[in-house]
Design a protein around this motif. Structure first.
Motif, short mmCIF file in Angstrom:
data_model
loop_
_atom_site.label_atom_id
_atom_site.label_comp_id
_atom_site.label_asym_id
_atom_site.label_seq_id
_atom_site.Cartn_x
_atom_site.Cartn_y
_atom_site.Cartn_z
N ILE A 256 -6.86 1.15 -4.86
CA ILE A 256 -7.36 2.23 -4.00
C ILE A 256 -7.67 1.71 -2.60
CG2 ILE A 256 -9.26 3.85 -3.67
CD1 ILE A 256 -7.14 4.70 -5.71
N LEU A 257 -8.17 0.48 -2.50
CA LEU A 257 -8.41 -0.11 -1.17
C LEU A 257 -7.09 -0.22 -0.40
CD1 LEU A 257 -11.00 -2.92 -2.01
CD2 LEU A 257 -11.41 -0.84 -0.67
N GLY A 258 -6.04 -0.67 -1.09
CA GLY A 258 -4.74 -0.74 -0.44
C GLY A 258 -4.25 0.63 -0.02
N ARG A 259 -4.42 1.61 -0.89
CA ARG A 259 -3.97 2.97 -0.56
C ARG A 259 -4.74 3.55 0.62
NH1 ARG A 259 -1.14 7.27 -2.42
NH2 ARG A 259 -2.10 9.34 -2.24
N MET A 260 -6.02 3.21 0.74
CA MET A 260 -6.81 3.72 1.86
C MET A 260 -6.29 3.17 3.19
SD MET A 260 -10.78 4.03 0.65
CE MET A 260 -10.90 2.52 -0.29
N LEU A 261 -5.76 1.96 3.17
CA LEU A 261 -5.15 1.41 4.38
C LEU A 261 -3.78 2.04 4.63
CD1 LEU A 261 -5.90 -2.42 4.04
CD2 LEU A 261 -6.95 -0.83 5.67
N LEU A 262 -3.03 2.29 3.57
CA LEU A 262 -1.62 2.65 3.71
C LEU A 262 -1.41 4.13 4.05
CD1 LEU A 262 -0.13 0.63 0.73
CD2 LEU A 262 0.26 0.20 3.16
N ARG B 186 0.31 -4.91 10.72
CA ARG B 186 -0.54 -5.75 9.86
C ARG B 186 -1.28 -4.91 8.83
NH1 ARG B 186 -0.97 -8.49 14.84
NH2 ARG B 186 -2.76 -7.25 15.47
N THR B 187 -1.61 -3.66 9.18
CA THR B 187 -2.27 -2.78 8.20
C THR B 187 -1.36 -2.50 7.02
OG1 THR B 187 -3.64 -1.72 9.88
CG2 THR B 187 -3.26 -0.49 7.86
N LEU B 188 -0.08 -2.20 7.30
CA LEU B 188 0.85 -1.96 6.21
C LEU B 188 1.03 -3.20 5.34
CD1 LEU B 188 3.59 0.21 8.00
CD2 LEU B 188 1.74 0.98 6.50
N SER B 189 1.15 -4.35 5.98
CA SER B 189 1.28 -5.59 5.21
C SER B 189 0.06 -5.82 4.33
CB SER B 189 1.48 -6.77 6.14
OG SER B 189 2.75 -6.74 6.75
N ALA C 73 5.94 -4.34 -4.06
CA ALA C 73 4.86 -4.25 -3.08
C ALA C 73 4.94 -5.38 -2.06
CB ALA C 73 3.50 -4.27 -3.79
N LEU C 74 5.23 -6.59 -2.52
CA LEU C 74 5.37 -7.72 -1.59
C LEU C 74 6.58 -7.54 -0.68
CD1 LEU C 74 4.51 -10.72 -3.95
CD2 LEU C 74 3.07 -9.71 -2.16
N LEU C 75 7.66 -6.98 -1.22
CA LEU C 75 8.84 -6.71 -0.39
C LEU C 75 8.51 -5.72 0.71
CD1 LEU C 75 11.89 -6.99 0.13
CD2 LEU C 75 12.26 -5.16 -1.54
N ALA C 76 7.79 -4.66 0.37
CA ALA C 76 7.39 -3.68 1.39
C ALA C 76 6.47 -4.32 2.43
CB ALA C 76 6.70 -2.49 0.73
N ALA C 77 5.56 -5.18 1.99
CA ALA C 77 4.65 -5.85 2.93
C ALA C 77 5.41 -6.70 3.93
CB ALA C 77 3.65 -6.72 2.15
N ALA C 78 6.49 -7.34 3.49
CA ALA C 78 7.27 -8.20 4.38
C ALA C 78 8.23 -7.40 5.25
CB ALA C 78 8.04 -9.23 3.56
N PHE D 27 -0.06 -3.31 1.32
CA PHE D 27 0.88 -3.59 0.23
C PHE D 27 0.54 -4.90 -0.48
CE2 PHE D 27 3.66 -0.39 2.26
CZ PHE D 27 3.93 0.37 1.12
N VAL D 28 -0.02 -5.86 0.23
CA VAL D 28 -0.48 -7.09 -0.44
C VAL D 28 -1.60 -6.75 -1.42
CG1 VAL D 28 -1.71 -9.26 -0.07
CG2 VAL D 28 0.27 -8.70 1.33
N LEU D 29 -2.49 -5.82 -1.04
CA LEU D 29 -3.54 -5.40 -1.96
C LEU D 29 -2.95 -4.72 -3.19
CD1 LEU D 29 -6.28 -4.07 0.50
CD2 LEU D 29 -6.45 -6.06 -1.01
N LEU D 30 -1.93 -3.90 -2.99
CA LEU D 30 -1.28 -3.28 -4.15
C LEU D 30 -0.68 -4.35 -5.06
CD1 LEU D 30 0.60 -0.15 -2.69
CD2 LEU D 30 -1.76 -0.35 -3.50
N ALA D 31 -0.01 -5.32 -4.46
CA ALA D 31 0.56 -6.40 -5.26
C ALA D 31 -0.54 -7.15 -6.02
CB ALA D 31 1.33 -7.36 -4.36
#
Length: 460
Positions: free
Chosen positions: A353-359, A312-315, A427-432, A318-322
């Protein structure tokens, strides 16, 4: 886990990352200006030198990881420091294009040896942490991101202060920093055990035996595997074992979208600022915003990642990046537009950056879970190296596509948000795609979860 509770070796490695970044960012951001201002080189020569530096680092990460496994992380880390010192010394002696190019390549090669080896050693050093703090323990890679960011923030400050004495003064400071790191690590890092060389062949056979049950039916129809004792296979198979781990390669392909996204701070964001008629000086403000957010929010983001679990963290990341790229697309303007606000770009950078901090810490902490148990010689360096190399390939291909779309959009007056759409979709593809990859790995693999992180042992 608080920083002070980690093992001394782990704290030494994290400190080395801070100082390594300090020495890098005190010099490299000012290299282009020095080549043009002090030596009168044209943009083509400067671009080639900077491109060669990036390629020699990103393109050689896999080779650096393989050497870290062969030599041992300690030797690879120290060699990387020495090569970077040699690179800076070459830049200090340079007065023409050839020496600048050689110095830049050596600088990149030093990083290609240092980083995968440090990440490999860091994951192993933290594996024996006391069990008492393990349940709520943050991934050590969270602290790696923080210490690296501190160096990235302080480095340009140091470099700017030294430029008053000339670029050679910044190079001298960089050489001093890397020399100090080399001496510190020489005395503080434990020597590689003697059994590494003696036990390599046995470890290779053990790794092959453990990997065999994971082959699919399709793999089994491709004929018998070559004997490890045959000439050419005793070395090549173990060194490139990461490439034969198909699930890990898929993981790297999708995870590389994280590096592609972050690289847009260097490539597409400056272009977008120019489109909006904003002065290039605002780019520095956006980088400062990224650094401040990382230092302030990386630990809270890590706590949220622990609660979510890795899938769920990765999803979420990547949703934040999208979302960041979607915000940029919907607020994009045609070139030459005046009176645009910086606020949409600042918001997009903050979300990115928030997305990157999770990823980033999550991706790094998951990598050891893909490494088959290999006896006394775990081959984590090649796995970390392959992950970084995939990121470099993604940046190269993605930037080429994005640059082409930017040119076509401006030439044909298309909707100005079009260049950002592929980044949103990727980014959405990676999240899924990544959560199923992790679930399949943990249910169908015998690889032990990484003990360096709170994430890999959780369900996705």
């Amino acid at each position: 886990m608080p920083f002070r509770h980690y093992r001394p070796e782990t704290r030494t490695l994290l400190g080395a990352q801070l100082v390594f970044n300090l020495g890098f960012y005190a010099v490299v951001p000012f290299l282009a200006g020095a080549m043009g201002r002090d030596y009168g080189m044209d943009a083509a020569a400067i671009g080639l030198v900077l491109g060669a530096r990036t390629f020699s680092q990103q393109g050689m990460f896999l080779a650096g990881g393989i050497l870290a496994d062969r030599w041992g992380p300690r030797r690879a880390i120290l060699t990387g420091c020495l090569i970077r010192i040699l690179g800076y010394a070459t830049l200090a002696a340079a007065s023409d294009f050839t020496l600048f190019l050689l110095g830049a390549v050596l600088t990149g090669a030093g990083g290609a040896l240092f980083s995968p080896a440090l990440e490999s050693q860091l994951s192993q050093a933290d594996a024996g942490a006391p069990a008492g703090g393990k349940k709520g323990r943050r991934s050590v890679f969270v602290w790696l991101a923080i210490t690296g960011e501190i160096g990235a923030v302080l480095g340009p400050v140091l470099g700017s202060a030294l430029l008053g004495w000339g670029f050679d003064a910044a190079l001298a400071a960089g050489i001093a920093v890397f020399t100090a790191v080399t001496i510190l690590l020489w005395y503080r890092l434990p020597a590689a055990p003697d059994r590494v060389a003696a036990g390599r062949a046995a470890a290779d056979r053990a790794a092959a035996d453990r990997a065999a049950p994971e082959r699919t039916a399709a793999d089994s129809t491709q004929g018998p595997e070559p004997d490890l004792e045959e000439p050419g296979h005793a070395v090549a198979r173990p060194a490139l074992e990461c490439l034969r781990n198909r699930r890990f390669v898929v993981f790297c392909m999708f995870a590389s979208m994280n590096m592609l996204a972050y690289n847009q701070l260097y490539f597409a964001v400056p272009v977008e600022l120019d489109r909006r008629g904003l002065d290039g000086a605002w780019l520095g403000a956006l980088f400062l915003l990224a650094s401040v957010l990382t230092l302030l929010l990386q630990l809270p983001a890590a706590a949220a990642a622990q609660r979510l679990g890795p899938g769920r963290t990765l999803s979420a990341g990547f949703v934040l990046l999208a979302a960041a790229f979607a915000l940029t697309a919907t607020t994009a303007v045609h070139p030459g537009t005046s009176g645009s606000s910086l606020a949409p770009m600042a918001g997009a950078v903050a979300v990115l950056i928030l997305g990157r901090m999770l990823l980033t810490p999550t991706i790094l902490s998951l990598i050891p879970a893909f490494v088959p148990a290999g006896g006394p010689v775990p081959r984590r360096g090649a796995y970390f190296g392959l992950s970084a190399t995939c990121g470099g390939i993604a940046v190269l291909a993605g930037n080429a596509l994005l640059g082409r779309l930017l040119d076509l959009t401006d030439r044909h007056h298309w909707w100005p948000g079009i260049p950002w759409v592929p980044l949103v979709l990727l980014a959405l593809l990676a999240a899924a795609a990544l959560p199923p990859v992790l679930r399949g790995h943990r249910t169908g693999s015998n690889a032990a979860p990484a003990t360096t992180a709170a994430g890999p042992s959780r369900n996705a």
